[in-house]
Structure formats: C-alpha cells, structure tokens
Design a protein around this motif. Structure first.
Motif, PDB file in Angstrom:
ATOM      1  N   SER A 284      -3.294  38.003  81.981  1.00 41.18           N
ATOM      2  CA  SER A 284      -1.902  37.855  80.868  1.00 41.18           C
ATOM      3  C   SER A 284      -2.234  37.119  79.868  1.00 41.18           C
ATOM      4  O   SER A 284      -3.401  36.120  80.004  1.00 41.18           O
ATOM      5  N   ARG A 285      -2.515  37.286  78.784  1.00 46.31           N
ATOM      6  CA  ARG A 285      -2.413  36.126  78.111  1.00 46.31           C
ATOM      7  C   ARG A 285      -1.633  35.585  77.594  1.00 46.31           C
ATOM      8  O   ARG A 285      -1.573  34.574  77.200  1.00 46.31           O
ATOM      9  N   GLY A 286      -0.295  35.552  78.310  1.00 47.60           N
ATOM     10  CA  GLY A 286       1.507  34.253  78.548  1.00 47.60           C
ATOM     11  C   GLY A 286       0.804  34.309  77.281  1.00 47.60           C
ATOM     12  O   GLY A 286       1.638  33.803  76.705  1.00 47.60           O
TER      13      GLY A 286
ATOM     14  N   ASP B 137       8.397  28.145  81.319  1.00 46.60           N
ATOM     15  CA  ASP B 137       7.602  27.851  79.876  1.00 46.60           C
ATOM     16  C   ASP B 137       5.493  27.973  79.916  1.00 46.60           C
ATOM     17  O   ASP B 137       5.155  27.175  78.451  1.00 46.60           O
ATOM     18  N   GLU B 138       5.219  27.899  81.453  1.00 48.58           N
ATOM     19  CA  GLU B 138       3.374  27.352  80.650  1.00 48.58           C
ATOM     20  C   GLU B 138       2.832  28.960  81.085  1.00 48.58           C
ATOM     21  O   GLU B 138       1.851  28.506  80.550  1.00 48.58           O
ATOM     22  N   ILE B 139       3.112  29.800  81.487  1.00 45.73           N
ATOM     23  CA  ILE B 139       2.965  31.244  81.193  1.00 45.73           C
ATOM     24  C   ILE B 139       3.023  32.272  80.571  1.00 45.73           C
ATOM     25  O   ILE B 139       2.702  32.824  81.044  1.00 45.73           O
ATOM     26  N   GLY B 140       4.485  32.271  79.865  1.00 48.97           N
ATOM     27  CA  GLY B 140       5.454  33.175  79.586  1.00 48.97           C
ATOM     28  C   GLY B 140       6.146  33.864  80.661  1.00 48.97           C
ATOM     29  O   GLY B 140       5.901  33.845  81.494  1.00 48.97           O
ATOM     30  N   ASP B 141       6.942  34.437  79.546  1.00 49.44           N
ATOM     31  CA  ASP B 141       8.250  35.438  80.757  1.00 49.44           C
ATOM     32  C   ASP B 141       7.368  36.568  81.522  1.00 49.44           C
ATOM     33  O   ASP B 141       7.977  36.654  82.826  1.00 49.44           O
ATOM     34  N   GLU B 142       6.951  37.193  80.942  1.00 51.24           N
ATOM     35  CA  GLU B 142       6.533  38.390  81.958  1.00 51.24           C
ATOM     36  C   GLU B 142       5.660  38.331  82.935  1.00 51.24           C
ATOM     37  O   GLU B 142       5.751  38.379  83.865  1.00 51.24           O
ATOM     38  N   PRO B 143       4.842  36.926  83.118  1.00 48.42           N
ATOM     39  CA  PRO B 143       3.410  36.967  84.478  1.00 48.42           C
ATOM     40  C   PRO B 143       4.750  36.204  84.282  1.00 48.42           C
ATOM     41  O   PRO B 143       4.432  36.273  86.241  1.00 48.42           O
ATOM     42  N   TYR B 144       5.655  35.564  84.789  1.00 45.27           N
ATOM     43  CA  TYR B 144       6.327  34.353  85.301  1.00 45.27           C
ATOM     44  C   TYR B 144       7.527  35.004  86.183  1.00 45.27           C
ATOM     45  O   TYR B 144       7.167  35.006  87.419  1.00 45.27           O
TER      46      TYR B 144
ATOM     47  N   ASP C 106      -4.471  33.034  80.157  1.00 47.92           N
ATOM     48  CA  ASP C 106      -5.621  32.683  79.479  1.00 47.92           C
ATOM     49  C   ASP C 106      -5.738  34.056  77.797  1.00 47.92           C
ATOM     50  O   ASP C 106      -5.620  35.135  78.480  1.00 47.92           O
ATOM     51  N   LYS C 107      -5.635  33.454  76.742  1.00 48.46           N
ATOM     52  CA  LYS C 107      -5.836  34.309  75.540  1.00 48.46           C
ATOM     53  C   LYS C 107      -7.244  34.852  75.345  1.00 48.46           C
ATOM     54  O   LYS C 107      -7.833  36.385  74.925  1.00 48.46           O
ATOM     55  N   ASP C 108      -8.405  33.833  75.853  1.00 46.92           N
ATOM     56  CA  ASP C 108      -9.399  34.668  76.484  1.00 46.92           C
ATOM     57  C   ASP C 108      -9.375  35.518  77.123  1.00 46.92           C
ATOM     58  O   ASP C 108     -10.150  34.691  78.815  1.00 46.92           O
ATOM     59  N   ARG C 109      -9.630  36.582  77.515  1.00 44.82           N
ATOM     60  CA  ARG C 109      -9.665  37.278  78.714  1.00 44.82           C
ATOM     61  C   ARG C 109     -11.283  37.594  79.452  1.00 44.82           C
ATOM     62  O   ARG C 109     -11.037  37.761  80.585  1.00 44.82           O
ATOM     63  N   CYS C 110     -11.975  37.044  78.552  1.00 43.74           N
ATOM     64  CA  CYS C 110     -13.467  37.158  79.190  1.00 43.74           C
ATOM     65  C   CYS C 110     -13.673  35.723  80.508  1.00 43.74           C
ATOM     66  O   CYS C 110     -13.732  35.960  81.371  1.00 43.74           O
ATOM     67  N   GLU C 111     -13.342  34.875  79.659  1.00 43.20           N
ATOM     68  CA  GLU C 111     -12.840  33.529  79.869  1.00 43.20           C
ATOM     69  C   GLU C 111     -12.170  33.252  81.546  1.00 43.20           C
ATOM     70  O   GLU C 111     -12.102  33.087  82.389  1.00 43.20           O
ATOM     71  N   GLY C 112     -10.763  34.699  81.492  1.00 47.61           N
ATOM     72  CA  GLY C 112      -9.859  33.942  82.895  1.00 47.61           C
ATOM     73  C   GLY C 112     -10.562  34.946  83.428  1.00 47.61           C
ATOM     74  O   GLY C 112     -10.120  34.737  84.471  1.00 47.61           O
ATOM     75  N   ILE C 113     -11.115  36.085  83.020  1.00 44.86           N
ATOM     76  CA  ILE C 113     -11.764  37.041  84.591  1.00 44.86           C
ATOM     77  C   ILE C 113     -12.879  36.450  85.157  1.00 44.86           C
ATOM     78  O   ILE C 113     -12.986  36.336  86.371  1.00 44.86           O
ATOM     79  N   ASP C 114     -13.480  34.755  84.464  1.00 42.57           N
ATOM     80  CA  ASP C 114     -14.942  34.360  85.003  1.00 42.57           C
ATOM     81  C   ASP C 114     -13.623  32.930  85.865  1.00 42.57           C
ATOM     82  O   ASP C 114     -14.661  32.675  86.434  1.00 42.57           O
ATOM     83  N   ARG C 115     -12.848  33.317  85.522  1.00 47.18           N
ATOM     84  CA  ARG C 115     -12.279  32.325  86.580  1.00 47.18           C
ATOM     85  C   ARG C 115     -11.673  32.331  87.557  1.00 47.18           C
ATOM     86  O   ARG C 115     -11.946  32.234  88.674  1.00 47.18           O
TER      87      ARG C 115
ATOM     88  N   SER D 163       1.990  26.225  76.576  1.00 46.56           N
ATOM     89  CA  SER D 163       0.648  25.726  77.598  1.00 46.56           C
ATOM     90  C   SER D 163      -0.941  26.208  76.541  1.00 46.56           C
ATOM     91  O   SER D 163      -0.642  27.039  75.895  1.00 46.56           O
ATOM     92  N   LYS D 164      -1.714  25.895  76.827  1.00 47.46           N
ATOM     93  CA  LYS D 164      -3.540  26.468  76.690  1.00 47.46           C
ATOM     94  C   LYS D 164      -4.050  26.668  77.396  1.00 47.46           C
ATOM     95  O   LYS D 164      -4.081  26.303  78.498  1.00 47.46           O
TER      96      LYS D 164
END
Length: 389
Positions: A78-80, A98-105, A119-128, A85-86
């Motif tokens: 999710s974007r969070g 606070d670190e990930i947002g209410d819905e992911p939490y 991760d706001k950058d979904r491509c980076e998040g998928i890579d990770r 956090s960043k």
C-alpha cells in the motif's frame, strides 16, 4: 437506488474540464510509451477505483487475503496514506499505525501470516518484496488502491465501482468525485460493483451491465456488504447486529463514505446519532471531548459503533470518558458475491496465479513421484496446493 449518493457541483465544472485535460495527457503519455509501465514475474493483483475513496477497497483486499493465505504467501503493498514514515516499510509485530497508516495496520493486525508493506513508489516496493531476503518467498502481491498507479502493470487489474456512486453518472474532480474520466475503466480486467442492495432484481443487474458498457474481455461482478458480529474495542464482549434494535446508537466514523453504514444501521436500532469526521482523521483532544459530550447527552440504553479502520485510530486515546471507552463496539464488515459468482471469481484469480507464478510448484510437476521415491535426504521445495480449483 443506483447513483443516489452522487452530488455534482455544477459551478465547478470548468475546473473539472481542466483537470480532465491534465489527466488525459498523463494517460496518453503511458499509452504512447513516453511513460513506462513495469511488469513483474511475481503475480501482481491491483485493487482500486477511479473515485475519491469509499468504494470498499479494504474489505475486497481482505477477501483476497482470506482466499489465498492458506495456499500461497501473500504480500499486501500500500501507499500508506497519512503515515508518518518515509520510503519502504515492512510491517512487523512491533510496527505502529503511524509508521504504515491505518488501513495497512488494520490488515496486519487481522492477518498475521502475510507480509504488509508500504511504499509510495510501488515499483520499488514490489522490488523490495520479491528480492529482500525476508520476503523473497512472496508468491502474490496485492496492490491496495493502485488502479491509477500506472508505473506498475498488474497481471489482474480490479476496478471497484460503488453502486451508489456509479462512475458513468459522476463528473471529474472538483465538480464530482472522479479522479480520471470514466473511460479509464477500460484498463480493468475485472469490474466489481460494490455495496449493492441485497434485494437487487434481475432487471437491475441487466440495467447495471448495460450502463457499465464493458468490453468483452472484462468480467463484471457484484458484491454486497455483510455486517459481522460487533466486538468490544477493548474487551472480549461481542454483540450481534440484531441486538441493536433497542439501542440508541452513536455511529462514530472517520471514513470517506459513511452514508452506506448509516442507511444500513438506521433500521437496525432504536435511534442513530452520527458523528462523522474526514477520511483517515486523526482524533484530537477536542474530538475526544466532543465524543464524550455527545455520548453523555444520549438516552440509555446506548452504545457507540465504529469501523475497524477508525478503531485503529481510536485505540489508545487517553481522554475518552470511562462511559465512552466501555461502550465502543467495532463493526467488522465482509463482502459477499452476488448471483452465486464467488467461485467464478476465485477461479479466475487462482488460475492467473497458477499460470504466472515464478514458483513452478504451483503447477503439478511430472517428477513429483520421483521426488517422493528419492532416498536422498535433500530438502524438498515448498509446495502450494490449489486442489479445489
């Protein structure tokens, strides 16, 4: 009634036309290849909408989690929204809202056996998720609210359309609630009309199908909300929705579209008082005082009902009165497919994962019998079963 929650602010239509031009230009950049969309070897399923909030993304993502978590290793990305956090954050047992947002939490608390990352950058998040050592066993990634994040090209794109805010009758922001023109629905592989009344007739389905005007390659489904037993926010008590009939209810929400819950709850209780805040609202000391004051003014017997998402932000507030804290109940919701098409939906999702998974074990291997008869003490690969499909 179809589209009954839509309100068009006609004096803002000129601004909507400008916004439409901007969004169309961006989409055209993707269509022409000037902006690139990435595909991934790991199955990726996107769940989102083209309106501002309230189409039921979280319960539909949770439906997919329940469907898949015993068969494959699920990760939700999710974007969070509104987290403090960043960058990329992978949730663990100690991660805060606070670190990930209410819905992911909320999802991490409900489903301990899955990965939840933001991760706001979904491509980076998928890579990770697919390359980091701790999550590289991920079999399928569910993208929460990513229909418009076109830098990712999901294997299945699910578009949610609120029955009460049907996109074909809506307008672009700021006059309406569309984030892009309704023609954007053509990118969806699956369209789900959500929050449907339980008593839809055959002619209603035909009207909806004709109104959506989908392409032959797109599959249309319909879902409704089912309210589950209420649970006490800080205790172990539960209450069925039917037990509300003699209660005066304070409906406390901070979600994008509380109208549906209001409409559904009114006939179930003696009276209903609503206290609504903005979506993802962070409750302040002033809000706590207001909640205390409103609840104290209500006649008994009384109870407070809130959503699961709101409960994550209410938990831990220190200035709620004892009377309030002792009477807050959380109302979980789940979605149900209509027209007996749940199995059809599941089959489509699981067939896609089976055919596209990087884990070849998803498909029955010819050498299974050889492996079973192998006397060597080698570690066998992780197996994933889809026997029922």
């Amino acid at each position: 009634m179809i589209g009954d929650f839509i309100k068009i602010r006609k004096w803002l239509l000129p601004a909507s036309w400008i916004y439409r031009l901007i969004v169309n230009f961006r989409n055209q950049m993707f269509e022409l290849g000037f902006l690139k969309s990435r595909s991934f070897d790991t199955p990726v399923i996107s769940v989102g909408n083209i309106t501002v909030g309230g189409a039921g993304k979280t319960p539909h993502v949770e439906f997919l989690i329940r469907m898949l978590q015993d068969k494959v290793k699920v990760a939700v990305l999710s974007r969070g929204y509104k987290r403090k956090s960043k960058g990329y954050v992978l949730a663990n047992d100690d991660t805060t809202m606070d670190e990930i947002g209410d819905e992911p939490y909320q999802m991490k608390q409900k489903f301990q056996g899955i990965y939840v990352a933001v991760d706001k950058d979904r491509c980076e998040g998928i890579d990770r998720l697919i390359n980091d050592q701790e999550t590289k066993d991920t079999d399928v990634i569910l993208l929460d609210d990513a229909f418009q994040h076109r830098y990712v090209k999901p294997g299945i794109n699910i578009l949610l359309v609120d029955y009460h805010r049907l996109i074909i009758y809506d307008e672009m922001l700021p006059a309406g609630r569309l984030r892009e023109p309704k023609e954007g629905k053509s990118r969806a592989d699956i369209v789900i009309i959500t929050k449907c009344p339980e008593n839809l007739k055959a002619i209603d389905y035909r009207v909806l199908k004709k109104a959506m005007n989908l392409f032959p390659y797109q599959k249309l489904f319909y879902t409704r909300i089912e309210y589950m037993p209420l649970r006490h926010m800080i205790g172990s008590n539960t209450m069925s929705p039917e037990q509300l009939k003699d209660m005066n209810v304070l409906l406390l929400t901070g979600i994008a579209s509380p109208q549906q819950i209001i409409v559904d709850m009114e006939p179930r209780c003696k009276s209903i008082t609503t206290l609504s805040f903005a979506d993802h609202h962070r409750f302040t000391r002033k809000d706590e005082k207001k909640i205390n004051r409103v609840f104290e003014s209500m006649p008994s017997p009384k109870v407070i009902i809130t959503t699961e998402k709101d409960a994550t932000r209410l938990d831990g507030l220190s200035r709620l009165s004892n009377e309030v804290s002792n009477n807050i109940y959380v109302l979980p919701i789940e979605i149900r497919f209509m027209l007996d098409e749940e199995e059809k939906f599941k089959h489509k999702i699981i067939s896609y994962i089976r055919k596209n998974s990087k884990n070849s074990i998803l498909v029955k291997r010819k050498d299974d019998h050889k492996a079973a008869n192998n006397d060597k003490s080698t570690k066998s690969p992780r197996t994933i079963s889809f026997k029922s499909y």
